[in-house]
Design an enzyme around this catalytic site. Structure first.
Site, PDB file in Angstrom:
ATOM      1  N   GLY B 145       3.952 -30.837 -27.616  1.00 29.52           N
ATOM      2  CA  GLY B 145       5.406 -30.952 -27.561  1.00 29.52           C
ATOM      3  C   GLY B 145       6.121 -29.663 -27.887  1.00 29.52           C
ATOM      4  O   GLY B 145       6.308 -29.321 -29.058  1.00 29.52           O
ATOM      5  N   THR B 147       8.835 -28.438 -25.241  1.00 27.49           N
ATOM      6  CA  THR B 147      10.130 -28.586 -24.573  1.00 27.49           C
ATOM      7  C   THR B 147      11.016 -29.616 -25.270  1.00 27.49           C
ATOM      8  O   THR B 147      10.531 -30.646 -25.744  1.00 27.49           O
ATOM      9  CB  THR B 147       9.907 -28.995 -23.104  1.00 27.49           C
ATOM     10  OG1 THR B 147       8.987 -28.087 -22.525  1.00 27.49           O
ATOM     11  CG2 THR B 147      11.205 -28.996 -22.315  1.00 27.49           C
ATOM     12  N   THR B 179       3.833 -34.552 -21.537  1.00 28.44           N
ATOM     13  CA  THR B 179       2.695 -35.156 -20.833  1.00 28.44           C
ATOM     14  C   THR B 179       1.801 -35.853 -21.861  1.00 28.44           C
ATOM     15  O   THR B 179       1.534 -35.282 -22.929  1.00 28.44           O
ATOM     16  CB  THR B 179       1.930 -34.066 -20.053  1.00 28.44           C
ATOM     17  OG1 THR B 179       2.860 -33.402 -19.194  1.00 28.44           O
ATOM     18  CG2 THR B 179       0.825 -34.657 -19.199  1.00 28.44           C
ATOM     19  N   GLY B 363       3.567 -34.225  11.364  1.00 27.71           N
ATOM     20  CA  GLY B 363       4.779 -34.813  11.931  1.00 27.71           C
ATOM     21  C   GLY B 363       5.174 -36.070  11.170  1.00 27.71           C
ATOM     22  O   GLY B 363       5.111 -36.101   9.937  1.00 27.71           O
ATOM     23  N   GLU B 387       5.038 -25.498 -17.447  1.00 24.98           N
ATOM     24  CA  GLU B 387       4.403 -24.339 -18.090  1.00 24.98           C
ATOM     25  C   GLU B 387       5.015 -23.017 -17.611  1.00 24.98           C
ATOM     26  O   GLU B 387       4.319 -22.028 -17.405  1.00 24.98           O
ATOM     27  CB  GLU B 387       2.879 -24.394 -17.890  1.00 24.98           C
ATOM     28  CG  GLU B 387       2.344 -25.689 -18.509  1.00 24.98           C
ATOM     29  CD  GLU B 387       0.840 -25.768 -18.605  1.00 24.98           C
ATOM     30  OE1 GLU B 387       0.197 -24.722 -18.789  1.00 24.98           O
ATOM     31  OE2 GLU B 387       0.323 -26.884 -18.543  1.00 24.98           O
TER      32      GLU B 387
HETATM   33  C1  LIG Z   1       6.065 -33.581 -15.223  1.00 30.31           C
HETATM   34  C2  LIG Z   1       6.391 -32.652 -16.332  1.00 30.31           C
HETATM   35  C3  LIG Z   1       5.493 -32.498 -17.368  1.00 30.31           C
HETATM   36  C4  LIG Z   1       5.786 -31.654 -18.441  1.00 30.31           C
HETATM   37  N1  LIG Z   1       4.930 -31.602 -19.509  1.00 30.31           N
HETATM   38  C5  LIG Z   1       5.288 -30.905 -20.611  1.00 30.31           C
HETATM   39  C6  LIG Z   1       4.486 -30.948 -21.800  1.00 30.31           C
HETATM   40  O1  LIG Z   1       3.435 -31.596 -21.820  1.00 30.31           O
HETATM   41  N2  LIG Z   1       4.912 -30.274 -22.892  1.00 30.31           N
HETATM   42  C7  LIG Z   1       6.070 -29.548 -22.905  1.00 30.31           C
HETATM   43  O2  LIG Z   1       6.396 -28.982 -23.923  1.00 30.31           O
HETATM   44  N3  LIG Z   1       6.844 -29.487 -21.793  1.00 30.31           N
HETATM   45  C8  LIG Z   1       6.497 -30.153 -20.658  1.00 30.31           C
HETATM   46  N4  LIG Z   1       7.299 -30.104 -19.543  1.00 30.31           N
HETATM   47  C9  LIG Z   1       8.523 -29.332 -19.569  1.00 30.31           C
HETATM   48  C10 LIG Z   1       8.493 -28.085 -18.707  1.00 30.31           C
HETATM   49  O3  LIG Z   1       7.667 -27.123 -19.271  1.00 30.31           O
HETATM   50  C11 LIG Z   1       9.938 -27.616 -18.525  1.00 30.31           C
HETATM   51  O4  LIG Z   1      10.572 -28.549 -17.683  1.00 30.31           O
HETATM   52  C12 LIG Z   1      10.029 -26.239 -17.931  1.00 30.31           C
HETATM   53  O5  LIG Z   1       9.555 -25.280 -18.829  1.00 30.31           O
HETATM   54  C13 LIG Z   1      11.462 -25.879 -17.522  1.00 30.31           C
HETATM   55  O6  LIG Z   1      12.376 -26.152 -18.523  1.00 30.31           O
HETATM   56  P1  LIG Z   1      13.702 -26.993 -18.204  1.00 30.31           P
HETATM   57  O7  LIG Z   1      13.261 -28.197 -17.473  1.00 30.31           O
HETATM   58  O8  LIG Z   1      14.414 -27.195 -19.439  1.00 30.31           O
HETATM   59  O9  LIG Z   1      14.507 -26.095 -17.220  1.00 30.31           O
HETATM   60  P2  LIG Z   1      15.515 -24.916 -17.607  1.00 30.31           P
HETATM   61  O10 LIG Z   1      14.863 -24.002 -18.550  1.00 30.31           O
HETATM   62  O11 LIG Z   1      16.823 -25.509 -17.983  1.00 30.31           O
HETATM   63  O12 LIG Z   1      15.663 -24.174 -16.224  1.00 30.31           O
HETATM   64  C14 LIG Z   1      16.524 -24.612 -15.181  1.00 30.31           C
HETATM   65  C15 LIG Z   1      16.480 -23.561 -14.075  1.00 30.31           C
HETATM   66  O13 LIG Z   1      16.988 -22.322 -14.588  1.00 30.31           O
HETATM   67  C16 LIG Z   1      16.050 -21.309 -14.401  1.00 30.31           C
HETATM   68  N5  LIG Z   1      16.118 -20.340 -15.504  1.00 30.31           N
HETATM   69  C17 LIG Z   1      16.081 -20.595 -16.831  1.00 30.31           C
HETATM   70  N6  LIG Z   1      16.133 -19.456 -17.523  1.00 30.31           N
HETATM   71  C18 LIG Z   1      16.171 -18.444 -16.625  1.00 30.31           C
HETATM   72  C19 LIG Z   1      16.222 -17.025 -16.720  1.00 30.31           C
HETATM   73  N7  LIG Z   1      16.205 -16.410 -17.913  1.00 30.31           N
HETATM   74  N8  LIG Z   1      16.264 -16.301 -15.587  1.00 30.31           N
HETATM   75  C20 LIG Z   1      16.258 -16.916 -14.384  1.00 30.31           C
HETATM   76  N9  LIG Z   1      16.204 -18.254 -14.225  1.00 30.31           N
HETATM   77  C21 LIG Z   1      16.168 -19.014 -15.332  1.00 30.31           C
HETATM   78  C22 LIG Z   1      14.728 -22.023 -14.384  1.00 30.31           C
HETATM   79  O14 LIG Z   1      13.739 -21.239 -13.735  1.00 30.31           O
HETATM   80  C23 LIG Z   1      15.088 -23.252 -13.596  1.00 30.31           C
HETATM   81  O15 LIG Z   1      15.076 -22.977 -12.227  1.00 30.31           O
HETATM   82  C24 LIG Z   1       7.001 -30.921 -18.448  1.00 30.31           C
HETATM   83  C25 LIG Z   1       7.873 -31.052 -17.372  1.00 30.31           C
HETATM   84  C26 LIG Z   1       7.603 -31.902 -16.344  1.00 30.31           C
HETATM   85  C27 LIG Z   1       8.589 -32.053 -15.241  1.00 30.31           C
END
Ligand SMILES: Cc1cc2nc3c(=O)[nH]c(=O)nc-3n(C[C@H](O)[C@H](O)[C@H](O)COP(=O)(O)OP(=O)(O)OC[C@H]3O[C@@H](n4cnc5c(N)ncnc54)[C@H](O)[C@@H]3O)c2cc1C
Lengths: 250, 407
Positions: B145, B147, B179, B363, B387
């Protein structure tokens, strides 16, 4: 007791095998332990797991690449292995004589052999080895139970089955249904490398000359007719039955 | 005397054969490991993949079997019941699992690289002895954990708190998208134990804790996602969760550098996952293109189709080489941060692209569930987000690459 399992390595069922003018081309083909031999190894393991004190030895007669199949048997749980290594191909009767020497020397109590070879489709090796050893033999075995010095088996007969007892030492050849072989675990696959693998050459067992020489090999090609029966499902089904009967499929 | 080029050739050949050496050819170990595993995947996993995508039911039985086979302790040392595999082999295995079931691949990859990975990176001997055996056997699944609802890419902005009470810490906060959130038996949780020290970045002061499942760790409802339906993803909430001080993983307040190490390792796996999904879609598309006839001939005869296949095959192979390079560097104990980010970026982008092309090649059939490529696309899409998003990989790659030219 000592249980010996004979191991063969065969092309994976899904491998694409080409035949060329020079014979069968095995380049790039994935090889696996023969599924019928896996039943044998699994059965040996189950005998031990049922509480019988047993040493399980995998024995193979074949080329160097057989080491991979031997490793699978060791990874499943065989204690050690003997590889009678040769790049030559032998007929089953000659193979049986060679293997009988190894089995005899180990003074095994039970010999498990795959019921039918996945590559040559031959079911001769088990019976021939029993003959060479002078041991009783049960073929197409689907159940095996050991008592102090005998084996009680159920084996497939034509359109039925028989229950037999055989005094040990005996040769049992496997049949689908005998058991469900386990998958070797990753740690055991790694540990299998450290188990004893004794190499023997043909000279060590007195040498041999194959009784049969292969002159030519060809692979059966399957051609699809791509026939699609259209129309009313009931009629189409009847037509299908007719066609299958015509071609003696059913 | 052999001439120079012959000597070089001989050296390269010898290197190729060296166990855990170059990866153009599988080593005997890798062959021995992949054979039975592929057999298992084909017989036990592939047949239910479509159904699991529809129901979203977590495959406890398959996961139990994978645990028994050692797939849940791939890099755990033998003394804790693991398979002690090198990273190259783990990447190859990850690709194979993804090729049949993306959801299962994420389960396996996250369990191995994140939760178990963090304990391997930062755990002390007691923690390893206590937590690794159950994780390696799959008796307990691992969740990691980091995020939170308010912190994703900017992971150091996390709000979860760990308050020091002498012999224990009290953790409060919430996590997002975790996850194995609802099915885990072991959690690694990141929380702020201290304010960032003066002159240090906001990453300073974050600590990691390894915690067994506890009624105070309350998972939310599993998320309904675009893909990866039978991988378990859920939010976590914990209020006043008491964690013994001996469960602090690594140095207090310095967990963030371990987090970066864990993520770098994990990225190799996510790259391999993208490649596995893309490869499977490519194989389906290739077979389909040779069989499907339009305008009187197989569509593979049309350059518009065959060139797509050529591109997919080439880009996936390029991505695979990057993944294997990163894995090789990691195994050699060298810095693999740049390589892992490149591998993750390329593997996920090319994986998704291959799935997208496959849908196009099939298709209308590509758009329906029976042909699987639409599922692969949905599953692969996560690899560009989890990740570290594509954008975050670009940040890392630019930073690492530019280093050499900065004064
Ligand atoms: C199916 C799934 C499983 C997951 N499993 C885990 C887990 O087991 N443990 C865990 O801790 N997390 C997990 N996550 C979380 C995942 O790691 C995050 O969703 C991911 O790191 C992106 O963070 P966010 O969703 O908050 O997006 P944000 O960080 O809010 O990003 C939104 C958009 O802004 C862009 N962005 C952000 N900062 C910048 C920057 N400085 N420059 C340019 N662009 C930027 C991003 O690239 C993205 O396109 C999981 C997510 C999913 C969907």
């Amino acid at each position: 007791m000592k249980i010996i399992c004979i191991i063969k390595q065969v092309p994976d069922a899904e491998a694409r095998i080409r035949s060329t003018a020079a014979g069968i081309d095995l380049e790039g083909v994935t090889f696996v332990i023969d599924g019928m031999d896996e039943y044998g190894v699994e059965q040996a393991l189950r005998i031990r797991e049922s509480g019988v004190e047993a040493e399980i030895i995998a024995v193979a007669l074949g080329p160097k690449r057989y080491e991979e199949a031997i490793r699978t048997a060791l990874a499943m749980g065989a204690d050690r292995a003997i590889h009678l290594e040769t790049e030559e191909a032998f007929d089953p009767i000659t193979q049986a004589k060679l293997l009988a020497k190894v089995v005899g020397e180990e003074a095994a109590d039970l010999l498990l052999v795959g019921g039918k070879e996945a590559d040559w489709d031959s079911a001769a090796l088990g019976a021939a080895t029993a003959e060479a050893l002078g041991w009783p033999h049960s073929d197409w075995t689907t159940e095996l139970e050991l008592t102090a010095n005998s084996a009680k088996v159920t084996h497939d007969a034509d359109e039925g089955s028989e229950v037999l007892t055989l005094p040990l030492p005996a040769v049992i050849t496997t049949q689908q249904g005998l058991n469900e072989p386990r998958y070797p675990t990753l740690p055991n696959i790694m540990k299998a490398k450290r188990k004893e693998l004794k190499k023997l050459s043909l000279d060590d067992v007195g040498g041999a000359v194959s009784k049969i020489v292969i002159l030519k090999q060809e692979i059966q090609t399957r051609e699809r007719l791509n026939k699609i029966i259209e129309g009313d499902p009931m009629e189409a089904a009847q037509q299908l039955v007719k066609l299958l009967q015509q071609d003696k499929v059913i | 005397m052999p001439c120079y080029s012959e000597q070089v050739k001989a050296t390269i050949q010898a290197d190729n054969r060296r166990e855990n050496g170059l990866w153009f050819e599988l080593t005997t170990d890798q062959k021995a490991l992949l054979g039975p595993l592929k057999d298992f995947l084909k017989t036990e996993v592939a047949p239910g993949a479509i159904e699991r995508d529809k129901t979203g039911v977590f495959p406890h039985e398959i996961v139990r079997q994978l645990g028994a086979m050692g797939v849940l302790g791939m890099q755990v040392p033998e003394q804790y019941g693991g398979a002690a595999l090198d990273t190259v082999t783990m990447a190859l295995i990850t690709e194979e699992i993804a090729a049949v079931d993306g959801s299962l691949c994420l389960t396996v990859a996250s369990h191995n690289s994140l939760c178990t990975g963090h304990i391997l990176v930062a755990g002390n001997a007691e923690q390893k002895a206590k937590f690794l055996p159950d994780l390696a056997s799959g008796t307990k699944l691992g969740a990691w954990g980091l995020t939170e609802p308010g912190s994703g890419s900017d992971a150091a902005a996390l709000k979860s708190k760990a308050v020091d009470k002498g012999d224990h810490f009290v953790l409060s906060g919430s996590k997002a998208f975790i996850t194995q959130g609802t099915v885990a038996g072991t959690y690694v949780l990141l929380a702020r134990s201290d304010q960032a020290a003066a002159g240090r970045s906001s990453a300073d002061g974050i600590s990691a804790f390894v915690v067994s499942a506890d009624p105070k760790i309350i998972p939310g409802k599993p998320e309904s996602k675009l893909g990866l339906h039978s991988s378990d993803t859920a939010a976590l909430n914990f209020e006043n969760l008491a964690v013994p001080s001996e469960n602090l993983l690594g140095k207090r307040g310095r967990a963030f550098s371990d987090v970066m190490t864990v993520l770098s390792g994990g990225r190799i796996g996510i790259g391999a996952m993208g490649i596995g999904l893309g490869r499977s879609a490519l194989e389906i598309a290739a077979k389909y293109a040779l069989e499907r006839e339009q305008f009187g001939e197989p569509i593979a005869n049309k350059q518009a189709i065959s060139f797509k296949i050529a591109e997919m095959a080439t880009e996936l192979e390029a991505a695979r080489l990057l993944v294997l390079k990163a894995a090789t560097l990691k195994d050699a104990g060298k810095d693999y941060t740049l390589a892992a980010s490149q591998a993750k970026l390329k593997g996920s982008v090319e994986g998704v692209k291959a799935c997208d092309y496959a849908i196009q090649i099939l298709g209308g059939y590509g758009y329906v569930q029976d042909y699987e490529v639409e599922r692969m696309w949905r599953d692969a899409r996560l690899t560009r987000i989890g990740e570290g998003t594509d954008e975050v990989q670009h940040l890392i790659i630019a930073r690492e690459y530019l280093k050499q030219f900065r004064h």
